[in-house]
Write a protein that holds these residues in place. Structure first.
Motif, PDB file in Angstrom:
ATOM      1  N   GLY A 139       0.787  -1.226   0.000  1.00  0.00           N
ATOM      2  CA  GLY A 139       0.000   0.000   0.000  1.00  0.00           C
ATOM      3  C   GLY A 139       0.820   1.276   0.000  1.00  0.00           C
ATOM      4  N   GLU A 140       0.184   2.349  -0.441  1.00  0.00           N
ATOM      5  CA  GLU A 140       0.855   3.639  -0.521  1.00  0.00           C
ATOM      6  C   GLU A 140       1.234   4.188   0.846  1.00  0.00           C
ATOM      7  N   ASP A 141       0.509   3.736   1.881  1.00  0.00           N
ATOM      8  CA  ASP A 141       0.784   4.241   3.230  1.00  0.00           C
ATOM      9  C   ASP A 141       1.978   3.554   3.878  1.00  0.00           C
ATOM     10  N   LEU A 152       6.330  -1.108   7.411  1.00  0.00           N
ATOM     11  CA  LEU A 152       5.198  -0.841   8.290  1.00  0.00           C
ATOM     12  C   LEU A 152       4.038  -0.304   7.472  1.00  0.00           C
ATOM     13  N   SER A 153       2.975  -1.094   7.383  1.00  0.00           N
ATOM     14  CA  SER A 153       1.754  -0.640   6.732  1.00  0.00           C
ATOM     15  C   SER A 153       0.576  -0.998   7.641  1.00  0.00           C
ATOM     16  N   SER A 154      -0.613  -0.644   7.227  1.00  0.00           N
ATOM     17  CA  SER A 154      -1.773  -0.874   8.086  1.00  0.00           C
ATOM     18  C   SER A 154      -2.024  -2.357   8.323  1.00  0.00           C
ATOM     19  N   ARG A 155      -1.711  -3.180   7.340  1.00  0.00           N
ATOM     20  CA  ARG A 155      -2.019  -4.612   7.452  1.00  0.00           C
ATOM     21  C   ARG A 155      -0.782  -5.493   7.589  1.00  0.00           C
ATOM     22  N   TYR A 156       0.350  -5.048   7.078  1.00  0.00           N
ATOM     23  CA  TYR A 156       1.558  -5.869   7.031  1.00  0.00           C
ATOM     24  C   TYR A 156       2.708  -5.187   7.760  1.00  0.00           C
ATOM     25  N   LYS A 157       3.393  -5.949   8.603  1.00  0.00           N
ATOM     26  CA  LYS A 157       4.552  -5.441   9.326  1.00  0.00           C
ATOM     27  C   LYS A 157       5.713  -6.422   9.160  1.00  0.00           C
ATOM     28  N   LEU A 158       6.866  -5.904   8.789  1.00  0.00           N
ATOM     29  CA  LEU A 158       8.114  -6.667   8.744  1.00  0.00           C
ATOM     30  C   LEU A 158       9.079  -5.994   9.701  1.00  0.00           C
ATOM     31  N   LEU A 159       9.535  -6.740  10.717  1.00  0.00           N
ATOM     32  CA  LEU A 159      10.345  -6.128  11.763  1.00  0.00           C
ATOM     33  C   LEU A 159      11.533  -7.012  12.127  1.00  0.00           C
ATOM     34  N   PRO A 160      12.657  -6.386  12.489  1.00  0.00           N
ATOM     35  CA  PRO A 160      13.851  -7.156  12.852  1.00  0.00           C
ATOM     36  C   PRO A 160      13.882  -7.519  14.322  1.00  0.00           C
ATOM     37  N   ILE A 161      14.339  -8.729  14.602  1.00  0.00           N
ATOM     38  CA  ILE A 161      14.572  -9.147  15.976  1.00  0.00           C
ATOM     39  C   ILE A 161      15.413 -10.418  15.970  1.00  0.00           C
TER      40      ILE A 161
END
Length: 341
Positions: A139-141, A152-161
């Motif tokens: 998405g554009e957001d 980071l989007s409203s529905r999908y998150k990819l994060l490091p840990i």
């Protein structure tokens, strides 16, 4: 057979590189017609042709996850304004494309969160940013940072840990806007087995305490002590990818106890030979078995008996009564284990 001294034979970079192998195997399956995935090509630099036994094995893994995941997404709940909101948490997600497939198919949940080492998430963020189709889906957001390894989007998150840093999991979950009260599907495919047992146990216990209504899908190796298992371990060690947790959970029984002893209400483990023959639709099996000449039956049986799926369930909302593997094979924290090691 003596236990191998494997701890010093594992290094993080080599374990991360198994992600590239998995993507290449998935693309091989796509090119041969086993599965459909129009996104995986973006994650593979050079396509390779896998042997029929590898293609069939990867198909079995893919089909099992899809079958259980769709059953989860189809479960109906009613929580006032939270009607049918669900979320997926993928641990050690690598270059997996499940979110993009689900979104493309109109099946994506309320929230999809992927966690992995920063070295992996940074590469994945870059690939997503440079892919028109995946960028459109997030998405554009969407905020995409290769430097931070985040999407980071409203529905999908990819994060490091680093999953060994258990104390940071709550902060990452909070950043991902995960609601622990919602039904959650947790995926860990060949992830926890690479951790020392104290870390994998801590992740399992953390998830049990955090998510009262959840399904945990664990796919990994078993049976290290026979000839095939010994060679499997030696091959991975030679690449710097020791299975640090396999001796703590070497059998189906031990996989179930991993969850039951750490707070999960139910757990059941099947080896992949049983999963292939029982869970996967017969029509799909017949279709893929016609795709390539296959004469590696003895090796196929041995290989599938050395991988398994464990399903663990917390069911505070009462929505998973007949979920997943057949009821008569399920183990509970108050009953005896019904699956032999």
């Amino acid at each position: 057979m003596a236990k191998l001294a494997i701890d010093w034979r594992s290094n993080t970079a080599s374990v991360q590189a198994t992600n590239d192998d998995a993507s290449a195997s998935k693309l091989s399956c796509v090119l041969k017609g086993y599965i459909k995935d129009k996104f995986v090509r973006s994650f593979v630099k050079k396509p390779v042709r896998r042997s029929p036994i590898i293609n069939r094995g990867y198909f079995a893994r893919y089909a099992a996850l899809r079958k259980i995941l769709f059953e989860f997404l189809d479960c109906e709940i009613n929580m006032d304004k939270k009607v049918n909101k669900k979320q997926i948490l993928s641990l050690g997600a690598g270059f997996d494309t499940t979110f993009f497939q689900l979104q493309d198919e109109g099946r994506a949940p309320h929230r999809y969160v992927e966690l992995d080492f920063k070295e992996v998430t940074s590469k994945k963020a870059a690939i997503i940013e440079n892919s028109a189709s995946m960028r459109d889906i997030v998405g554009e957001d969407a905020s995409i940072s290769q430097e931070k390894g985040e999407v980071l989007s409203s529905r999908y998150k990819l994060l490091p840990i680093d999953l060994r840093c258990i104390e940071k999991l709550d902060d990452v979950i909070s950043l991902a806007d995960i609601d622990p009260s919602l039904p959650t599907f947790i995926i860990a495919e060949c992830v926890l087995i690479y951790l020392n047992p104290e870390f994998s146990s801590a992740v399992v216990e953390w998830a049990s305490k955090k998510f009262p209504t959840a399904v945990f899908f664990l796919y990994e190796q078993i049976r290290p002590d026979d000839a095939f298992g010994y060679q499997m371990i030696r091959n991975l060690e030679s690449r710097g990818c020791a299975l640090l947790g396999i001796y703590a959970t070497p059998t189906l029984h031990a996989k179930e106890r991993l969850f039951l002893d750490r707070g999960w209400q139910r757990a059941v483990a099947w080896d992949m030979l049983k999963v292939y023959n029982t869970l996967i639709d017969a029509q799909e099996r017949r279709r893929i078995e016609r795709l390539e000449i296959f004469d590696e039956f003895e090796e196929w049986f041995m290989m599938q008996e050395h991988y398994c799926v464990t399903l663990a369930i917390n069911d505070a909302l009462g929505m998973f009564k007949n979920f997943g593997f057949t009821e008569e094979t399920q183990a509970t924290s108050t009953s005896s284990i019904s699956i032999s090691p």
